[in-house]
Design a protein around this motif. Structure first.
Motif, PDB file in Angstrom:
ATOM      1  N   GLY A 141      19.318  -3.504  15.816  1.00 29.47           N
ATOM      2  CA  GLY A 141      17.976  -3.356  16.321  1.00 29.47           C
ATOM      3  C   GLY A 141      17.196  -2.233  15.496  1.00 29.47           C
ATOM      4  O   GLY A 141      17.700  -1.752  14.502  1.00 29.47           O
ATOM      5  N   THR A 142      16.102  -1.859  15.943  1.00 27.87           N
ATOM      6  CA  THR A 142      15.226  -0.877  14.982  1.00 27.87           C
ATOM      7  C   THR A 142      16.070   0.672  15.327  1.00 27.87           C
ATOM      8  O   THR A 142      15.219   1.473  14.423  1.00 27.87           O
ATOM      9  CB  THR A 142      13.695  -0.830  15.726  1.00 27.87           C
ATOM     10  OG1 THR A 142      13.871  -0.414  17.215  1.00 27.87           O
ATOM     11  CG2 THR A 142      13.054  -1.896  15.731  1.00 27.87           C
ATOM     12  N   GLU A 143      16.966   0.865  15.897  1.00 26.22           N
ATOM     13  CA  GLU A 143      17.657   2.132  15.670  1.00 26.22           C
ATOM     14  C   GLU A 143      18.593   1.992  14.521  1.00 26.22           C
ATOM     15  O   GLU A 143      19.086   3.050  14.162  1.00 26.22           O
ATOM     16  CB  GLU A 143      18.623   2.353  16.921  1.00 26.22           C
ATOM     17  CG  GLU A 143      19.695   1.379  17.156  1.00 26.22           C
ATOM     18  CD  GLU A 143      19.195   0.208  18.176  1.00 26.22           C
ATOM     19  OE1 GLU A 143      20.289  -0.482  18.565  1.00 26.22           O
ATOM     20  OE2 GLU A 143      18.133  -0.126  18.260  1.00 26.22           O
ATOM     21  N   THR A 144      18.830   1.086  13.746  1.00 25.10           N
ATOM     22  CA  THR A 144      19.417   0.849  12.768  1.00 25.10           C
ATOM     23  C   THR A 144      18.821   2.005  11.772  1.00 25.10           C
ATOM     24  O   THR A 144      17.657   2.343  11.611  1.00 25.10           O
ATOM     25  CB  THR A 144      19.306  -0.528  11.760  1.00 25.10           C
ATOM     26  OG1 THR A 144      19.772  -1.544  12.865  1.00 25.10           O
ATOM     27  CG2 THR A 144      19.981  -0.597  10.586  1.00 25.10           C
ATOM     28  N   GLU A 145      19.857   2.714  10.820  1.00 25.60           N
ATOM     29  CA  GLU A 145      19.233   3.880   9.942  1.00 25.60           C
ATOM     30  C   GLU A 145      18.465   3.215   8.880  1.00 25.60           C
ATOM     31  O   GLU A 145      18.826   2.517   8.100  1.00 25.60           O
ATOM     32  CB  GLU A 145      20.499   4.390   9.501  1.00 25.60           C
ATOM     33  CG  GLU A 145      20.086   5.719   8.552  1.00 25.60           C
ATOM     34  CD  GLU A 145      19.251   6.683   9.297  1.00 25.60           C
ATOM     35  OE1 GLU A 145      18.325   7.090   8.693  1.00 25.60           O
ATOM     36  OE2 GLU A 145      19.663   7.097  10.537  1.00 25.60           O
TER      37      GLU A 145
ATOM     38  N   TYR B  62       4.299  -8.478  13.250  1.00 24.94           N
ATOM     39  CA  TYR B  62       5.357  -8.076  12.386  1.00 24.94           C
ATOM     40  C   TYR B  62       5.047  -7.859  11.031  1.00 24.94           C
ATOM     41  O   TYR B  62       5.686  -6.908  10.359  1.00 24.94           O
ATOM     42  CB  TYR B  62       6.192  -9.276  12.633  1.00 24.94           C
ATOM     43  CG  TYR B  62       7.685  -9.038  11.883  1.00 24.94           C
ATOM     44  CD1 TYR B  62       8.591  -8.559  12.279  1.00 24.94           C
ATOM     45  CD2 TYR B  62       7.781  -9.652  10.748  1.00 24.94           C
ATOM     46  CE1 TYR B  62      10.016  -8.346  11.690  1.00 24.94           C
ATOM     47  CE2 TYR B  62       9.079  -9.413   9.878  1.00 24.94           C
ATOM     48  CZ  TYR B  62       9.930  -8.651  10.652  1.00 24.94           C
ATOM     49  OH  TYR B  62      11.184  -8.491  10.013  1.00 24.94           O
ATOM     50  N   PHE B  63       4.210  -8.504  10.452  1.00 28.02           N
ATOM     51  CA  PHE B  63       3.872  -8.378   9.193  1.00 28.02           C
ATOM     52  C   PHE B  63       2.673  -7.572   8.766  1.00 28.02           C
ATOM     53  O   PHE B  63       2.241  -7.183   7.786  1.00 28.02           O
ATOM     54  CB  PHE B  63       3.614  -9.745   8.470  1.00 28.02           C
ATOM     55  CG  PHE B  63       4.762 -10.690   8.171  1.00 28.02           C
ATOM     56  CD1 PHE B  63       5.438 -10.243   7.252  1.00 28.02           C
ATOM     57  CD2 PHE B  63       5.250 -11.736   9.092  1.00 28.02           C
ATOM     58  CE1 PHE B  63       6.873 -11.210   7.036  1.00 28.02           C
ATOM     59  CE2 PHE B  63       6.228 -12.410   9.129  1.00 28.02           C
ATOM     60  CZ  PHE B  63       7.008 -12.101   7.937  1.00 28.02           C
ATOM     61  N   GLY B  64       1.904  -7.040   9.968  1.00 26.67           N
ATOM     62  CA  GLY B  64       0.676  -6.222   9.643  1.00 26.67           C
ATOM     63  C   GLY B  64       0.846  -4.942   9.316  1.00 26.67           C
ATOM     64  O   GLY B  64      -0.234  -4.183   9.345  1.00 26.67           O
ATOM     65  N   THR B  65       2.016  -4.314   9.122  1.00 17.18           N
ATOM     66  CA  THR B  65       2.296  -2.846   8.703  1.00 17.18           C
ATOM     67  C   THR B  65       2.016  -1.731   9.824  1.00 17.18           C
ATOM     68  O   THR B  65       1.850  -0.856   9.397  1.00 17.18           O
ATOM     69  CB  THR B  65       1.583  -2.748   7.300  1.00 17.18           C
ATOM     70  OG1 THR B  65       0.123  -2.370   7.497  1.00 17.18           O
ATOM     71  CG2 THR B  65       1.961  -3.719   6.359  1.00 17.18           C
ATOM     72  N   LYS B  66       1.374  -2.215  10.998  1.00 21.04           N
ATOM     73  CA  LYS B  66       1.177  -1.236  12.045  1.00 21.04           C
ATOM     74  C   LYS B  66       2.255  -0.938  12.901  1.00 21.04           C
ATOM     75  O   LYS B  66       2.018  -0.011  13.769  1.00 21.04           O
ATOM     76  CB  LYS B  66      -0.169  -1.771  12.538  1.00 21.04           C
ATOM     77  CG  LYS B  66      -1.202  -1.736  11.630  1.00 21.04           C
ATOM     78  CD  LYS B  66      -2.471  -2.290  12.340  1.00 21.04           C
ATOM     79  CE  LYS B  66      -3.624  -2.490  11.331  1.00 21.04           C
ATOM     80  NZ  LYS B  66      -5.041  -2.763  11.663  1.00 21.04           N
ATOM     81  N   PHE B  67       3.176  -1.672  13.063  1.00 20.14           N
ATOM     82  CA  PHE B  67       4.347  -1.392  14.275  1.00 20.14           C
ATOM     83  C   PHE B  67       5.539  -1.128  13.374  1.00 20.14           C
ATOM     84  O   PHE B  67       6.276  -1.446  12.958  1.00 20.14           O
ATOM     85  CB  PHE B  67       4.414  -2.700  14.921  1.00 20.14           C
ATOM     86  CG  PHE B  67       3.338  -2.962  16.019  1.00 20.14           C
ATOM     87  CD1 PHE B  67       3.426  -2.566  17.120  1.00 20.14           C
ATOM     88  CD2 PHE B  67       2.307  -3.730  15.284  1.00 20.14           C
ATOM     89  CE1 PHE B  67       2.207  -2.973  17.912  1.00 20.14           C
ATOM     90  CE2 PHE B  67       1.159  -3.986  16.227  1.00 20.14           C
ATOM     91  CZ  PHE B  67       1.386  -3.451  17.515  1.00 20.14           C
ATOM     92  N   TYR B  68       5.911   0.414  13.723  1.00 19.96           N
ATOM     93  CA  TYR B  68       7.067   0.979  13.267  1.00 19.96           C
ATOM     94  C   TYR B  68       8.368   0.169  13.546  1.00 19.96           C
ATOM     95  O   TYR B  68       8.336   0.175  14.919  1.00 19.96           O
ATOM     96  CB  TYR B  68       6.984   2.633  13.311  1.00 19.96           C
ATOM     97  CG  TYR B  68       8.201   3.261  12.795  1.00 19.96           C
ATOM     98  CD1 TYR B  68       7.769   4.006  11.341  1.00 19.96           C
ATOM     99  CD2 TYR B  68       9.455   3.608  13.393  1.00 19.96           C
ATOM    100  CE1 TYR B  68       8.798   4.630  10.771  1.00 19.96           C
ATOM    101  CE2 TYR B  68      10.121   4.224  12.801  1.00 19.96           C
ATOM    102  CZ  TYR B  68      10.006   4.871  11.475  1.00 19.96           C
ATOM    103  OH  TYR B  68      11.104   5.527  10.840  1.00 19.96           O
ATOM    104  N   PRO B  69       9.453   0.299  12.846  1.00 21.24           N
ATOM    105  CA  PRO B  69       9.478   0.540  11.428  1.00 21.24           C
ATOM    106  C   PRO B  69       9.220  -0.578  10.419  1.00 21.24           C
ATOM    107  O   PRO B  69       9.339  -0.412   9.113  1.00 21.24           O
ATOM    108  CB  PRO B  69      10.894   0.629  11.379  1.00 21.24           C
ATOM    109  CG  PRO B  69      11.567  -0.348  12.171  1.00 21.24           C
ATOM    110  CD  PRO B  69      10.519  -0.271  13.585  1.00 21.24           C
TER     111      PRO B  69
END
Length: 294
Positions: A248-252, A177-184
């Motif tokens: 969810g991650t589909e949030t704009e 979650y905090f590692g900056t590798k999983f979009y978004p």
């Protein structure tokens, strides 16, 4: 002798001036009280209440920055801290953990989740700083200058429960979650220190009723590590403020990512705009037309 006759200021006034003075006082009172009554009843006219956007929409809309939030809005910063006033902010149970939830799994097994954030809405969690990736157990009187994402004593999932739902909408390993590798949850909305000492997330999470953040250990070693702390920053809005919970991650989020990746450029659409320059000298008493629309 009346009251006004006893006041030195009033004794100096002529009778006509005194009557004018009294008339102005009564006129002022007659104008103020109706306005107060209208304001209390919500009948004030021509009062503009601009819509205050939240979440990604607020981050994208820089024109909103000078505006005031609704009356009653609070900025809160839940964080790990030593309640005794000492410097033990990184103590896992005394500072990092707010309270412990006991979760009963379908088979009857009980596991613990450590709650670090529990706030009622409507609100928006805008900033998360997490420190959890290094182990000073071998050097209790000093600090390591670096951390490790696979640190076994930081082996846990971070879970986000919205509006008292039974299952979290986000359930990821801390390092993911905090590692900056999983979009978004990536740059520019996230940052992790090169030495893995701390990480920041600026991915906003809106919640209508409640947001609870917990950590579920994947190994007992997580519960044995004291070198963990966090700082969260949120806005809490008045109870009647309308906010929809995170979808969810589909949030704009594409527009704000584009803006932050192109810092220094105007984010507004300038198509159709014109640059108009003119120079005029106007003498005293003279009238000139500066610009005309055709």
């Amino acid at each position: 002798m009346g009251f006004f006759d006893k006041v030195p200021f009033c004794r100096k006034l002529s009778k006509i001036t005194y009557m004018k003075f009294l008339f102005l006082i009564l006129l002022t009172i007659s104008m103020i009280f109706p306005l107060i009554g209208q304001q209390k009843k919500g009948k004030m006219k021509n009062v503009i209440h601009p819509e205050m956007k939240t979440g990604f929409a607020a981050m994208e809309n820089v024109a909103q920055l000078p505006l005031l939030f609704p009356n009653g809005t609070q900025t809160k910063q839940p964080l790990a801290y030593d309640a005794t006033g000492g410097n033990w902010d990184h103590h896992f149970l005394a500072a990092f953990t707010q309270y412990i939830d006991t979760i009963v799994l379908p088979g009857g097994k009980k596991i613990r989740e450590y709650v670090i954030f529990d706030e009622y809405g409507p609100g928006v969690l805008y900033r998360q700083q997490m420190n959890a990736w290094y182990d000073r157990s071998k050097i209790p009187n000093g600090w390591l200058a670096w951390g490790e994402p696979d640190q076994p004593r930081a082996d846990a999932n971070i879970r986000y429960y919205f509006d008292d739902e039974a299952e979290p909408k986000i359930d990821m390993h801390l390092k993911d979650y905090f590692g900056t590798k999983f979009y978004p949850y990536t740059e520019p909305l996230a940052f992790v220190d090169s030495g893995y000492l701390f990480a920041n997330s600026y991915y906003p999470l809106e919640f209508s009723k409640r947001l609870k953040v917990t950590l579920r250990p994947n190994a007992q070693s997580f519960e044995e590590m004291d070198t963990k702390w966090y700082q969260y920053t949120m806005l809490a809005f008045p109870s009647d403020y309308n906010i929809s919970s995170w979808k969810g991650t589909e949030t704009e989020h594409h527009n704000i990512i584009s803006q932050w990746n192109n810092a220094g450029q105007n984010p507004n659409d300038l198509s159709g705009c014109q640059t108009i320059r003119s120079s005029n000298s106007i003498k005293k008493g003279e009238v000139k037309q500066i610009r005309s629309e055709e």
